[in-house]
Structures are given as C-alpha cells and as structure tokens.
Design a protein around this motif. Structure first.
Motif, PDB file in Angstrom:
ATOM      1  N   MET A  37       3.289 -54.836 -99.072  1.00 26.27           N
ATOM      2  CA  MET A  37       4.642 -55.396 -99.044  1.00 26.27           C
ATOM      3  C   MET A  37       5.304 -55.174-100.402  1.00 26.27           C
ATOM      4  SD  MET A  37       5.810 -59.367 -98.437  1.00 26.27           S
ATOM      5  CE  MET A  37       4.632 -59.512 -97.105  1.00 26.27           C
ATOM      6  N   ASN A  38       6.566 -54.705-100.397  1.00 21.84           N
ATOM      7  CA  ASN A  38       7.231 -54.513-101.684  1.00 21.84           C
ATOM      8  C   ASN A  38       7.863 -55.824-102.171  1.00 21.84           C
ATOM      9  OD1 ASN A  38       9.893 -54.820-100.578  1.00 21.84           O
ATOM     10  ND2 ASN A  38       9.897 -52.665 -99.971  1.00 21.84           N
ATOM     11  N   ILE A  39       8.331 -55.818-103.424  1.00 20.52           N
ATOM     12  CA  ILE A  39       8.844 -57.047-104.040  1.00 20.52           C
ATOM     13  C   ILE A  39      10.082 -57.553-103.306  1.00 20.52           C
ATOM     14  CG2 ILE A  39       9.831 -58.006-106.144  1.00 20.52           C
ATOM     15  CD1 ILE A  39       8.026 -56.229-107.755  1.00 20.52           C
ATOM     16  N   GLU A  40      10.962 -56.655-102.902  1.00 22.21           N
ATOM     17  CA  GLU A  40      12.185 -57.069-102.219  1.00 22.21           C
ATOM     18  C   GLU A  40      11.866 -57.777-100.903  1.00 22.21           C
ATOM     19  OE1 GLU A  40      16.316 -55.033-100.551  1.00 22.21           O
ATOM     20  OE2 GLU A  40      15.161 -54.076-102.159  1.00 22.21           O
ATOM     21  N   GLU A  41      10.936 -57.262-100.142  1.00 19.57           N
ATOM     22  CA  GLU A  41      10.533 -57.895 -98.879  1.00 19.57           C
ATOM     23  C   GLU A  41       9.935 -59.278 -99.111  1.00 19.57           C
ATOM     24  OE1 GLU A  41       9.328 -53.937 -96.236  1.00 19.57           O
ATOM     25  OE2 GLU A  41       7.849 -54.881 -97.536  1.00 19.57           O
ATOM     26  N   THR A  42       9.273 -59.448-100.246  1.00 17.52           N
ATOM     27  CA  THR A  42       8.601 -60.710-100.550  1.00 17.52           C
ATOM     28  C   THR A  42       9.582 -61.869-100.665  1.00 17.52           C
ATOM     29  OG1 THR A  42       6.878 -59.474-101.711  1.00 17.52           O
ATOM     30  CG2 THR A  42       6.979 -61.816-102.152  1.00 17.52           C
ATOM     31  N   ILE A  43      10.820 -61.602-101.064  1.00 14.22           N
ATOM     32  CA  ILE A  43      11.838 -62.644-101.192  1.00 14.22           C
ATOM     33  C   ILE A  43      11.941 -63.468 -99.919  1.00 14.22           C
ATOM     34  CG2 ILE A  43      14.361 -63.011-101.300  1.00 14.22           C
ATOM     35  CD1 ILE A  43      14.448 -60.712-103.339  1.00 14.22           C
ATOM     36  N   PHE A  44      11.819 -62.811 -98.770  1.00 18.97           N
ATOM     37  CA  PHE A  44      12.036 -63.458 -97.487  1.00 18.97           C
ATOM     38  C   PHE A  44      10.738 -63.924 -96.829  1.00 18.97           C
ATOM     39  CE2 PHE A  44      15.368 -60.323 -98.312  1.00 18.97           C
ATOM     40  CZ  PHE A  44      16.483 -61.140 -98.300  1.00 18.97           C
ATOM     41  N   LYS A  45       9.623 -63.865 -97.596  1.00 18.80           N
ATOM     42  CA  LYS A  45       8.337 -64.278 -97.039  1.00 18.80           C
ATOM     43  C   LYS A  45       7.509 -65.146 -97.989  1.00 18.80           C
ATOM     44  CE  LYS A  45       7.930 -60.254 -93.996  1.00 18.80           C
ATOM     45  NZ  LYS A  45       7.082 -59.133 -93.540  1.00 18.80           N
ATOM     46  N   ARG A  46       7.918 -65.230 -99.253  1.00 20.30           N
ATOM     47  CA  ARG A  46       7.103 -65.909-100.260  1.00 20.30           C
ATOM     48  C   ARG A  46       7.012 -67.409 -99.987  1.00 20.30           C
ATOM     49  NH1 ARG A  46       9.123 -69.334-103.174  1.00 20.30           N
ATOM     50  NH2 ARG A  46       7.469 -69.268-104.717  1.00 20.30           N
ATOM     51  N   GLN A  47       5.950 -68.016-100.487  1.00 17.30           N
ATOM     52  CA  GLN A  47       5.890 -69.471-100.545  1.00 17.30           C
ATOM     53  C   GLN A  47       4.980 -69.880-101.693  1.00 17.30           C
ATOM     54  OE1 GLN A  47       4.463 -71.375 -97.014  1.00 17.30           O
ATOM     55  NE2 GLN A  47       2.445 -70.448 -97.073  1.00 17.30           N
ATOM     56  N   SER A  48       5.320 -70.986-102.321  1.00 16.14           N
ATOM     57  CA  SER A  48       4.552 -71.447-103.472  1.00 16.14           C
ATOM     58  C   SER A  48       3.132 -71.779-103.046  1.00 16.14           C
ATOM     59  CB  SER A  48       5.224 -72.675-104.080  1.00 16.14           C
ATOM     60  OG  SER A  48       6.527 -72.350-104.530  1.00 16.14           O
ATOM     61  N   CYS A  49       2.180 -71.380-103.861  1.00 19.28           N
ATOM     62  CA  CYS A  49       0.758 -71.587-103.558  1.00 19.28           C
ATOM     63  C   CYS A  49       0.215 -72.768-104.373  1.00 19.28           C
ATOM     64  CB  CYS A  49      -0.023 -70.320-103.891  1.00 19.28           C
ATOM     65  SG  CYS A  49      -1.792 -70.457-103.549  1.00 19.28           S
ATOM     66  N   ARG A  50      -0.407 -73.711-103.678  1.00 19.95           N
ATOM     67  CA  ARG A  50      -0.978 -74.891-104.339  1.00 19.95           C
ATOM     68  C   ARG A  50      -2.459 -75.065-104.032  1.00 19.95           C
ATOM     69  NH1 ARG A  50       4.220 -75.982-102.697  1.00 19.95           N
ATOM     70  NH2 ARG A  50       5.649 -76.687-104.340  1.00 19.95           N
ATOM     71  N   THR A  51      -3.056 -74.071-103.388  1.00 16.75           N
ATOM     72  CA  THR A  51      -4.486 -74.110-103.082  1.00 16.75           C
ATOM     73  C   THR A  51      -5.088 -72.766-103.446  1.00 16.75           C
ATOM     74  OG1 THR A  51      -3.988 -75.551-101.196  1.00 16.75           O
ATOM     75  CG2 THR A  51      -6.210 -74.658-101.332  1.00 16.75           C
ATOM     76  N   TYR A  52      -5.970 -72.783-104.439  1.00 15.93           N
ATOM     77  CA  TYR A  52      -6.517 -71.536-104.966  1.00 15.93           C
ATOM     78  C   TYR A  52      -8.036 -71.478-104.873  1.00 15.93           C
ATOM     79  CZ  TYR A  52      -1.952 -71.159-107.309  1.00 15.93           C
ATOM     80  OH  TYR A  52      -0.610 -71.074-107.587  1.00 15.93           O
ATOM     81  N   SER A  53      -8.543 -70.257-104.753  1.00 18.42           N
ATOM     82  CA  SER A  53      -9.935 -69.999-105.054  1.00 18.42           C
ATOM     83  C   SER A  53     -10.086 -70.100-106.567  1.00 18.42           C
ATOM     84  CB  SER A  53     -10.325 -68.597-104.584  1.00 18.42           C
ATOM     85  OG  SER A  53     -11.522 -68.186-105.207  1.00 18.42           O
ATOM     86  N   GLN A  54     -11.175 -70.668-107.034  1.00 20.36           N
ATOM     87  CA  GLN A  54     -11.351 -70.820-108.480  1.00 20.36           C
ATOM     88  C   GLN A  54     -11.972 -69.586-109.134  1.00 20.36           C
ATOM     89  OE1 GLN A  54      -9.987 -73.400-110.269  1.00 20.36           O
ATOM     90  NE2 GLN A  54      -9.091 -73.723-108.237  1.00 20.36           N
TER      91      GLN A  54
END
Length: 241
Positions: free
Chosen positions: A1-18
């Motif tokens: 996915m390119n950066i421009e497409e990501t604008i319409f699909k991104r979401q903040s991540c609050r759960t990570y693998s350590q």
C-alpha cells in the motif's frame, strides 16, 4: 500500500508486539525522517528514538519504540512538527508498522536530552502491531466534509481523515478568490484550551500533511500578513493545492 492510500485506511495503534523492529527497518525509518518535507524550513527540529524505559506515561500499554519530538520555538513550530511526522505516521502504517501520536507520554528522569536548546513537543509510539493497522473508510468517525469547509471541495477530503487530539478535528477551510485556501483552528473554551488546545496546533500540521501527500507537486504553504478573520477560529495559514 502506498502512503497516499494509507490516508483512507490508517488507524492509531495501541496494541504492540514487544519485539523490536530490526536494525535495517530502523535505519530506513531514520532515512525517511531525514527526507521528510518541513512546513517551515527555517525551524530547527529534532527527534530521539527511545524505549519505554525513558518515558513516563499515563497509559496502560506500551510500545517497543518511541520517538520524542523536539523543536525550537518559532511561529508555527508545533504545526511544523505535526506536518513532518504525520508523513512518517503514514509511511509507517503503509508498511504495516503500527504508530500513534501520544500527548500523554513524555521523557522521564532516565532520559538524557541530547539537544536541551529545543523544547519537547510530543511523542509517537511505533512497532509491530498486535492488531490490524488499517480500517475501512466507513469506520472513520469524522465530521462531514461540509462541516469543515465553506465549500464541500473533494480536494480537501484527505484532510477530513487526519487524526487529532481526542478526535477534536479543530480545522476549518475557506476558499480564496485566487484559488488558494485558508486553514483555521477552532478556539475551544477554557478547559479544552488547557488540555487538547496545546496539541491542536500539531493537529493542523497533521491535516496539512495529508493535503501535501495528495498534492506533492503543487502544495505550497505561507502565512498572510492580513488574513481574513473567522469568528471562533484562529488563522493558521494559506496554501495552494
């Protein structure tokens, strides 16, 4: 996915693998930051890549990596930080690396500031996500386009999907007769001004980054000396798309 497409699909991540990202990926991230476009090239800024051992947080989760963002204090310095590092946020999520802007995370007593001449602004967490970093466009909770501009201009749609402090979406756009746009920031009341108000200038830079990403060849930003006023809002700048 390119950066421009990501604008319409991104979401903040609050759960990570350590598990930390590998060194090659970290170096690629540093290279991207170095090449990111500033909103104001006359402002000196910096960042530091740290772990959870060097930050204090009111959150109940942590990430393997944190970026502490710094800047000298000049006109639009917070907007400049938002503009630069939202480009990074989109880059990370386009590579399925989770990220999140964090107003409630700051350096702790273990952190040794490498550039004390600059002011700490805000933090970004990032790392391998434990959940998806993407969503469908209908899952965004955003104001309608006609609520953030005097004319429902499809060119402004990327700004509609920008993240902001507590999803406050403080931006408003007007059209000028010469084809340029003005961007304004909403003036909140006393309580909100003392909380999210300190991050809303960053939000303005974030939403401008979305417009830059989708209009790289034509985007240009400047500040008018005598801009049109809008009741209940603060003028932030004028731009071309």
């Amino acid at each position: 996915m390119n950066i421009e497409e990501t604008i319409f699909k991104r979401q903040s991540c609050r759960t990570y693998s350590q598990t930390p990202l590998d060194e090659e990926t970290i170096e690629e991230i540093k290279t991207f930051i170095k090449q990111a476009k500033p909103l104001n090239k006359n402002i000196k800024w910096d960042y530091d890549l740290v772990t959870s051992n060097e930050v204090k947080s009111l959150l109940r989760w942590d990430a393997p990596h944190y970026l502490l963002l710094f800047s000298e204090e000049k006109e639009n310095y917070k907007e400049n930080i938002g503009f630069i590092f939202q480009q990074l946020d989109l880059y990370l999520q386009s590579r399925n690396i989770g990220s999140c802007w964090l107003g409630m995370v700051s350096p702790n007593s273990n952190y040794k500031n490498k550039n004390p001449q600059q002011k700490f602004i805000i933090t970004i967490s990032f790392g391998k996500p434990a959940t998806t970093t993407h969503r469908k466009i209908e899952e965004f909770n955003r104001k309608k386009l006609e609520e953030i501009t005097d004319t429902a201009d499809e060119k402004l749609k990327p700004a509609q999907y920008a993240p902001s402090a507590t999803n406050s979406q403080p931006w408003y756009f007007t059209h000028n007769n010469d084809g340029t746009y003005n961007i304004y920031r909403k003036n909140f009341g006393f309580i909100k001004k003392r909380t999210i108000g300190k991050w809303n200038p960053i939000d303005i830079g974030i939403t401008l980054a979305h417009l830059y990403i989708t209009n790289k060849e034509t985007f240009n930003f400047h500040i008018e000396e005598n801009p049109s006023e809008k009741k209940g809002y603060t003028y932030e700048g004028t731009f071309e798309l």
